[in-house]
Scaffold this motif. Structure first.
Motif, short mmCIF file in Angstrom:
data_model
loop_
_atom_site.label_atom_id
_atom_site.label_comp_id
_atom_site.label_asym_id
_atom_site.label_seq_id
_atom_site.Cartn_x
_atom_site.Cartn_y
_atom_site.Cartn_z
N ALA A 70 -5.84 -7.73 -2.13
CA ALA A 70 -5.27 -8.69 -2.32
C ALA A 70 -5.11 -9.10 -0.84
CB ALA A 70 -4.11 -8.93 -2.40
N GLY A 71 -5.07 -7.91 0.51
CA GLY A 71 -5.04 -8.15 1.74
C GLY A 71 -6.72 -8.62 2.04
N ALA A 111 -5.67 2.81 -8.72
CA ALA A 111 -5.54 1.01 -8.99
C ALA A 111 -4.51 0.25 -8.66
CB ALA A 111 -5.03 0.79 -10.53
N GLN A 112 -3.46 1.03 -7.77
CA GLN A 112 -2.32 -0.27 -7.36
C GLN A 112 -2.87 -0.15 -6.47
OE1 GLN A 112 1.65 1.80 -8.02
NE2 GLN A 112 2.37 -0.11 -7.35
N LYS A 164 -6.49 5.76 -13.40
CA LYS A 164 -5.37 4.62 -12.60
C LYS A 164 -5.19 5.03 -11.79
CE LYS A 164 -2.97 2.35 -16.68
NZ LYS A 164 -1.58 1.56 -17.89
N VAL A 174 -8.17 -10.91 0.07
CA VAL A 174 -8.72 -12.36 -0.01
C VAL A 174 -8.18 -12.50 1.20
CG1 VAL A 174 -7.84 -14.33 -1.60
CG2 VAL A 174 -9.20 -11.61 -2.02
N GLN A 187 0.59 0.92 7.40
CA GLN A 187 -0.10 0.82 8.73
C GLN A 187 0.46 1.77 10.46
OE1 GLN A 187 -3.07 2.97 7.23
NE2 GLN A 187 -3.16 2.03 5.69
N LEU A 222 -0.77 -3.95 -20.85
CA LEU A 222 -0.70 -4.49 -20.06
C LEU A 222 0.57 -5.65 -18.90
CD1 LEU A 222 -3.66 -6.65 -20.61
CD2 LEU A 222 -3.43 -4.99 -18.78
N SER A 234 0.57 -9.75 0.53
CA SER A 234 1.16 -7.83 0.59
C SER A 234 0.25 -7.71 1.76
CB SER A 234 -0.35 -7.84 -0.80
OG SER A 234 -0.14 -8.98 -1.76
N PHE A 235 -0.40 -8.96 2.38
CA PHE A 235 -1.39 -7.73 3.33
C PHE A 235 -0.19 -7.67 4.52
CE2 PHE A 235 -3.46 -8.74 7.55
CZ PHE A 235 -3.68 -8.28 8.25
N TRP A 260 -9.52 1.93 -13.40
CA TRP A 260 -8.59 0.81 -14.24
C TRP A 260 -8.51 -0.42 -13.79
CZ3 TRP A 260 -4.03 -1.45 -15.61
CH2 TRP A 260 -3.92 -1.81 -17.10
N GLN A 261 -8.80 -2.20 -14.66
CA GLN A 261 -8.66 -2.50 -14.38
C GLN A 261 -7.95 -3.03 -15.36
OE1 GLN A 261 -9.46 -4.14 -11.53
NE2 GLN A 261 -11.61 -3.16 -10.93
N PRO A 262 -7.46 -4.48 -15.16
CA PRO A 262 -5.75 -4.72 -15.77
C PRO A 262 -6.61 -5.94 -16.87
CG PRO A 262 -4.99 -5.20 -13.69
CD PRO A 262 -6.17 -4.97 -14.01
N MET A 318 -7.18 1.83 4.55
CA MET A 318 -6.32 2.43 3.26
C MET A 318 -8.06 2.74 2.48
SD MET A 318 -3.66 -0.63 2.25
CE MET A 318 -3.07 -0.35 0.90
N ASP A 358 -0.96 -12.80 -1.57
CA ASP A 358 -2.10 -12.07 -1.12
C ASP A 358 -2.28 -11.84 0.37
OD1 ASP A 358 -3.61 -11.25 -3.47
OD2 ASP A 358 -4.97 -13.72 -3.45
N ASN A 389 -3.47 -12.45 -15.30
CA ASN A 389 -3.10 -12.50 -16.67
C ASN A 389 -1.82 -13.35 -17.00
OD1 ASN A 389 -5.65 -10.85 -17.50
ND2 ASN A 389 -4.05 -8.97 -17.69
N GLU A 447 0.25 -1.32 -12.11
CA GLU A 447 -1.48 -1.23 -11.87
C GLU A 447 -1.86 -2.26 -12.73
OE1 GLU A 447 0.14 1.98 -12.04
OE2 GLU A 447 -0.41 1.62 -14.01
N ALA A 448 -1.14 -2.88 -14.10
CA ALA A 448 -0.82 -3.20 -15.09
C ALA A 448 -0.87 -4.52 -14.19
CB ALA A 448 -0.63 -3.47 -15.82
N GLN A 452 -5.57 -2.60 -5.89
CA GLN A 452 -5.13 -4.50 -5.46
C GLN A 452 -4.37 -4.69 -4.67
OE1 GLN A 452 -2.09 -4.42 -9.17
NE2 GLN A 452 -3.28 -4.34 -10.20
N GLU A 453 -3.70 -3.67 -3.47
CA GLU A 453 -2.70 -4.36 -2.12
C GLU A 453 -4.57 -4.59 -1.22
OE1 GLU A 453 0.28 -1.71 -1.58
OE2 GLU A 453 -0.26 -2.60 0.74
N SER A 459 1.58 -4.51 4.15
CA SER A 459 0.11 -3.01 3.95
C SER A 459 -0.04 -3.00 5.56
CB SER A 459 -1.67 -3.29 3.47
OG SER A 459 -1.27 -4.24 2.57
#
Lengths: 812, 459
Positions: B86-87, B78-79, B75, B89, A601, A772, A593-594, B146-148, B134, A590, A786, A780-781, B82-83, A597
């Motif tokens: 993540a940010g 979706a990606q 979808k 959180v 930007q 998945l 990823s931040f 869509w959610q996995p 974003m 996480d 999971n 995106e899966a 997710q990003e 991102s």
């Protein structure tokens, strides 16, 4: 003087001989039950609970039966008249019987104390304590002997009072509740005065009432016994109008059918109703009470008075009624001699058997119909109903089973008092066993019904011997033999099911272990990632702190990005084996990823770029360290890191920096297929040998096999978990074999899915399907949850090809 | 020698006797058979009905529900989400003391008023700007994201719930900081980004409560802002038109019944593979199906009549008591109280009602604020704001036709400095004996978050 003493000896000897079989039978049955109980896997706490009460119940059963054995039997065999004709005073006869009965009770208590000590010593009670129920309270234990004394007094009284043994047994029930009724009445009166009766007060009250009513009963018994044993009054020679009229009074009505029957079985049925009408009426009353009242236990407004109340006892009354209906079939008064009479005259055993059973089944059916009406009423007034009540079919099956076992007991045990007391015990055990087999072993209903009816078939096949009073070892062997199929048949389908499971052969196991030993041992220092260091460490999350306070706390501590997880310690100077909880790895990703991102930007910001670069470097080291670990969960963690790296390096803004050193070493890690295959194989084998899926790890990061294979009973799970894990490992190893040479993995993934979910979920909807699994067309899966929860889920998915492609681009 | 007459008499006597003692066992057998037949009939009926639903493309088990979720979601973003998550959180973990410093029910702090948490909140929001950008840069999409998920049990959605709640928390902080800075445009954008977050998770059944939570936070912020001179009249109109009807619709209500039922039946189908589970009896499934069909046939979602009709439907069993009894005879081992397992439609309706009440309160309050901005005074009665474009639906839809009970309370302070508007829960007016409150909740000593939810002060 001398003569009296010898007479006393003889009397005591005779009474002791009479009582001994009852004691022996009760102790024998009790010991067998406790033995069975200890052998059961105690899946439910109820079973454990019931088992511990058994030694306390046995003396009470003895107390209830001893009157029938000592007095009822003598009345039935008419020996009581002979006894009273001896030159012994009724008082002495009474006290002899009473003393022997009391000594028997003492023997019972001592033996049961020993049994309890045995239970405590063998550690069985630990098993019970583990289920969350403490041992029976001391107060209860002390009250039990007093209560059994009281029951003994009740039994003595009713058997002196009533000529009919069955009736005298039935009469004990209302007598036994006298102290309870008195206590509840007194406490109700006292309650009006003060708000609440203290626990000690109500305990004292119960003690006092029980003791007083016992003394009263013993005195009454003494009076009745003396009357019974006194010489019969001579016929009165009084004359006068009353005596004169007597001659003209119509004879007492005897229930004989006006027209004789055509079929012999009709007469037999008629006889089995009429030979003991009072007993039958009492039993019918018990059944009717149980059938109509027990259903209201489910009513919401009665919930608080369940424990000891007429309502709570109604189910018990119904149960006893059905048991004694079964006992009534063969051990009703004088039936033994009646049957011998029929046998001597050539009556067919089958006809006699039918005649004996039919009336029981008829009464049973009436009870079931009553229950149906009661439950209909219950369902009709739904506002009262909570939870669940047994359905009509359930009640019908259970009562048929109880009846079958009870009638079998009464054929086996000739002494009415003994069979009347042992039948409820044995029936309860049988029903408990069937319920266990149904719920835990998934025994089919038809098989259980068959097992339940077996005792009926046995009593039918033994009818000729029973009628002829041929009670030799063949009779007992055949009768007792029915226990074997009743125990074994319900287990059979389950046993076959388990035996059929594809397990792992010993040879395979050995070869895997051998292969495991070929892997080199660990190289490098162990480094654990299981927590994060935040600037706020030491602050309770419930504290409400002001911004200024927060600021001071924070400034006193270093706040970095990857330093939060101490990843800087993995400086690459020496190889580290990393152990990590996948969910902490998720937190790391996480944060990373931040950083990505933020760089996206503001692409021109050199600081953001440096932070992102550092993250890639740290994650590369983390992924590498995780691959070196021999735990499965770390391979999962490594998968997660590598998927993230592949995804990040193949998209903007990182895909423009692939020439830089940090990116090159990351690509070297993710494109190393050989190393990954080897690490997976090694970790699979070693974690299998360690039982990684079977026990929880210190950082609770393991996936446990506790819910694999879909829903099943706890006993089945006990048997299945290890084979499932074995199968899972086998399939995973094959997955590595196939996946590493680029073959299709779909068949193996189907197998993994089946092991993991049973038939709970369609493969297409599950984690092992392409829906998945992660790849460039399906980024995106990627769900870390999971991947961490479904082992091997992303093995050989498309992301590995993408990673390899990145490696080839680098080489060019 | 027996005469024929005696013989006949004997046989007749025999038969009478046999009749009496054979009747009860025969009756029991007949009873059990009739139960089995009834169960079979209901099972057959349920199967036909389930097939019909499947033919209509409605979900009947987890498989069809997963298909439906895959088809109705996109979808596309979706990606990116997710990003974003993540940010968010990451930032939540980095700044977790904020959770204790700024509570949901805390009042907004206007410009030039000291705010203790301000330094940390500002730093947090500043650091979070890449995430906010974003969200703002996401492509417009009508469909949810869509959610996995592995839809084995409905609780598999919980991780996502926490994640999206964190996003909404970030955006409300963005709103608070903008409000404190007096930046109306940025505050308006924060509101529209919450809308965007809501539409990203506007999937039907599993996310209802999450949506309700995000919606609640958004509505509270809007209502609190009405106590200050912050918005212009045009901006208020923009807020008034925010994502109207996205959540609260007939279709959503029907879908929510369908989807929950699908989970329920799947659980039953699985339980049916284990012997001796009473829950999945044909009678029960049939009753569920009949009830849901009738519940979906009741028109007029969002009105008081609808609530009352649903409540009535729940009280009265659809299957009929006797029919239910016959079917229950052969259930082994237990007859389960229907109420215990049935999905409660009244309970399911509750979020819809709460949301409707919440929206009515906010929109009417905005109308009052607009009225005040236009005419310089508070409206005398609730119908006055219709002069500034408020439709009467906003404050009357949950009024009771039967009792005349009102769903909103309104009063202007004696010194004319502020007006108070509050909700009166509709069920309070109908079911219970307590009369609707004539006083605002803050004067009844309620909890702070309760007051935030039920009351608005307009200045």
């Amino acid at each position: 003087m001398n003569k009296t003493t010898s007479m006393n000896h003889v009397l005591f000897w005779k009474e002791a001989r009479q009582v001994t079989p009852l004691i022996a039978m009760l102790l024998g049955v009790g010991a067998i039950l406790i033995f069975l109980w200890s052998g059961l896997t105690l899946a439910t706490s109820n079973l454990a609970y019931a088992g511990r009460y058994l030694p306390l119940v046995l003396p009470a059963l003895y107390a209830a039966g001893v009157g029938a054995v000592q007095i009822g039997q003598e009345k039935e065999l008419r020996t009581i008249g002979w006894l009273s004709s001896l030159p012994i005073s009724p008082q002495r006869l009474f006290w002899t019987k009473f003393t022997v009965a009391l000594s028997g009770l003492a023997v019972m208590w001592i033996s049961c104390g020993l049994l309890m000590a045995l239970i405590a010593a063998s550690g069985m009670s630990d098993k019970a304590t583990q289920t969350g129920i403490g041992f029976i309270e001391v107060g209860d234990v002390i009250y039990f002997p007093l209560h059994s004394l009281f029951i003994l007094a009740c039994a003595m009284f009713s058997s002196w009072k009533f000529t009919n043994t069955f009736v005298s047994l039935l009469a004990i029930i209302p007598l036994a509740f006298i102290p309870l009724i008195v206590v509840s009445m007194v406490s109700r009166i006292l309650k009006n005065g003060q708000s609440q009766l203290l626990l000690e007060q109500s305990a004292m009250l119960t003690w006092a009432v029980t003791a007083l009513s016992m003394i009263l009963l013993v005195w009454l018994t003494y009076r009745v016994a003396c009357l019974n044993l006194a010489p019969i009054d001579p016929p009165s020679l009084a004359a006068g109008p009353a005596e004169w009229l007597k001659a003209w009074r119509p004879t007492r009505h005897v229930a004989t059918p006006t027209e004789p029957f055509q079929f012999p079985i009709s007469s037999l049925i008629w006889q089995s109703i009429h030979h003991n009408r009072w007993a039958l009426a009492g039993i019918a009353l018990l059944i009717a009470y149980g059938a109509t009242q027990s259903v209201f236990v489910a009513r919401i407004d009665f919930q608080d008075q369940l424990t000891i109340s007429p309502l709570g006892l109604s189910a018990l009354a119904g149960y006893l009624g059905v048991c004694w209906l079964g006992v009534f079939a063969f051990t009703g008064d004088g039936s033994q001699r009646g049957l011998r009479f029929l046998a001597d005259r050539g009556a067919s055993p089958t006809t006699v058997w039918c005649g004996r059973q039919w009336i029981g089944l008829c009464f049973l059916s009436c009870g079931i119909l009553l229950y149906a009406i009661a439950s209909l009423t219950m369902l009709h007034r739904r506002e009262y109903m909570i939870g669940e009540i047994p359905s009509v079919a359930t009640v019908a099956m259970v009562s048929l089973g109880v009846y079958a076992v009870s009638q079998w007991t009464s054929q086996l045990i000739r002494i009415l008092a003994a069979s009347a007391l042992i039948a409820p015990l044995l029936s309860a055990v049988a029903i408990g066993w069937f319920a266990f087999a149904a719920v835990e072993l998934n025994a089919p209903l038809w098989l259980l019904i068959l097992c339940g009816v077996l005792p009926m078939l046995v009593s039918w096949s033994q009818m000729r011997r029973f009628m002829d009073s041929h009670r030799y070892w063949v009779f007992y062997l055949r009768s007792l033999g029915v226990i074997v199929p009743m125990m074994i048949l319900p287990i059979l389908p389950f046993a076959i099911d388990i035996a059929r499971l594809p397990g792992m052969s010993n040879a395979r196991r050995l070869s895997l272990l051998k292969e495991m030993q070929r892997f080199p041992g660990p190289v490098g220092a162990l480094w654990e990632l299981n927590r994060q260091v935040t600037p706020w460490d030491g602050i309770n999350s419930d504290d409400k702190i002001s911004g200024a306070e927060a600021e001071t706390i924070r400034q006193s501590k270093a706040s970095g990005t990857s330093e939060r997880f101490r990843l800087n310690e993995l400086d690459g100077s020496l190889p580290h084996i990393v152990h990590a909880n996948p969910f902490v790895v998720e937190l790391v990703l996480d944060s990373a990823s931040f950083a990505i991102s933020a760089l996206r930007q503001s692409p021109a910001d050199p600081e953001a770029e440096a932070v992102a670069e550092q993250w890639i470097i740290d994650l590369t080291r983390l992924g590498h360290g995780l691959r070196l670990s021999d735990r499965w969960q770390d391979q999962t963690g490594s998968d997660i890191v590598e998927i993230w790296l592949t995804q990040t390096l193949s998209s903007s803004p990182m895909n423009s920096m692939l020439e830089r050193d940090f990116a090159k070493s990351a690509i070297a890690l993710i494109s190393d297929r050989e190393g990954r295959n080897l690490a997976r194989r090694r970790a699979s084998l070693l974690s299998w040998a360690r039982g990684e899926f079977l026990k929880r790890s210190s950082d609770s990061g393991y996936v446990l096999a506790t819910d694999w294979g879909g829903d099943m009973s706890s006993t089945k799970r006990l048997w299945l978990t290890r084979p499932l894990v074995d199968r899972f490992i086998t399939a995973s190893l094959r997955l590595i074999d196939e996946g590493s040479v680029g073959h299709s993995t779909i068949a193996l993934r189907r197998e993994l899915h089946e092991i993991r979910f049973g038939s709970r979920l369609a493969f297409e909807d599950g984690p092992y399907s392409d829906r998945l699994r992660v790849g460039p067309s399906n980024w995106e899966a990627f769900s870390i949850d999971n991947t961490a929860n479904y082992p091997a889920m992303n093995w050989y998915a498309d992301w590995e090809n993408e990673a390899a492609k990145l490696g080839q681009q680098g080489k060019k | 020698m027996m005469s024929t007459v005696t013989m006949r008499k004997r046989i007749r006597s025999d038969f009478r006797y046999w009749f009496v003692i054979t009747l009860p066992p025969l009756l029991v057998i007949a009873l059990l058979l009739s139960g089995a037949v009834r169960n079979w009939q209901l099972g057959h009926w349920s199967q036909v009905e389930l097939n019909r639903l499947a033919d209509e493309g409605r979900p009947v088990d987890v498989h069809s529900l997963t298909r439906k979720l895959d088809e109705t979601t996109s979808k596309q973003n979706a990606q990116a989400w997710q990003e974003i998550i993540a940010g968010t959180v990451h930032l939540r973990n980095e700044y977790w003391p904020l959770d204790g410093m700024v509570l949901e029910a805390d009042q907004l702090v206007p410009k030039q008023t000291p705010w203790k948490a301000e330094p940390l909140v500002s730093e947090y929001v500043l650091k979070a700007q890449p995430i906010v950008e974003m969200i703002a840069a996401l492509k417009e999409s009508d469909q949810a994201v869509w959610q996995p998920t592995v839809n084995v049990y409905s609780n598999h959605w919980w991780p996502f719930f926490n994640d999206y709640q964190a996003v909404s928390r970030l955006l409300t902080m963005e709103f608070r900081v903008s409000f404190h800075a007096g930046n109306t445009d940025r505050a308006l954008r924060a509101l529209s980004l919450i809308d965007r977050t809501k539409s990203a998770i506007n999937i039907v059944y599993p996310t209802t409560y999450l949506l309700l939570d995000l919606e609640k936070q958004q509505e509270i912020l809007i209502r609190q802002s009405l106590a200050y001179d912050f918005w212009t009249e045009e901006q208020l109109t923009l807020i008034q038109n925010r994502a109207e009807g996205m959540f609260f619709s007939e279709m959503r209500w029907h879908n929510s019944i369908d989807d929950e039922q699908a989970y329920l039946f799947d659980t039953f189908a699985d339980a049916a593979k284990q012997p001796y589970n009473s829950g999945e009896s044909p009678a029960f499934i049939a009753e569920c199906l009949m009830l849901s069909r009738k519940a979906q046939d009741i028109p007029g979602i969002g009105t008081l009549e609808h609530i009352e009709k649903i409540a009535k439907l729940e009280r009265e069993s659809v299957l009929g008591r006797n029919r239910f009894f016959w079917a229950s005879i052969t259930e082994v081992p237990f007859v389960i109280s229907r109420e215990k397992l049935m999905p409660s439609y009244g309970g399911k309706l509750q979020p819809f009602i709460t949301q409707q009440m919440d929206r009515n309160l906010t929109n009417t309050a905005i109308g009052i604020k607009q009225f005040r901005l236009k005419f310089g005074r508070f409206p005398g009665v609730l119908s006055d704001p219709s002069q500034v474009g408020l439709t009467s639906n906003e404050w009357t839809i949950l009024n009771s036709q039967a009792t005349g009970a009102k769903s909103l309370g309104y009063k202007v302070a004696a010194d004319l400095s502020e007006a108070i508007l509050w909700t009166v829960p509709p069920y309070k007016g109908i079911d219970s004996s307590s009369a609707p409150s004539e006083q605002p909740p803050s004067e009844l000593a309620q909890f702070a978050d309760m007051i935030q939810q039920m009351e608005v002060r307009i200045r």
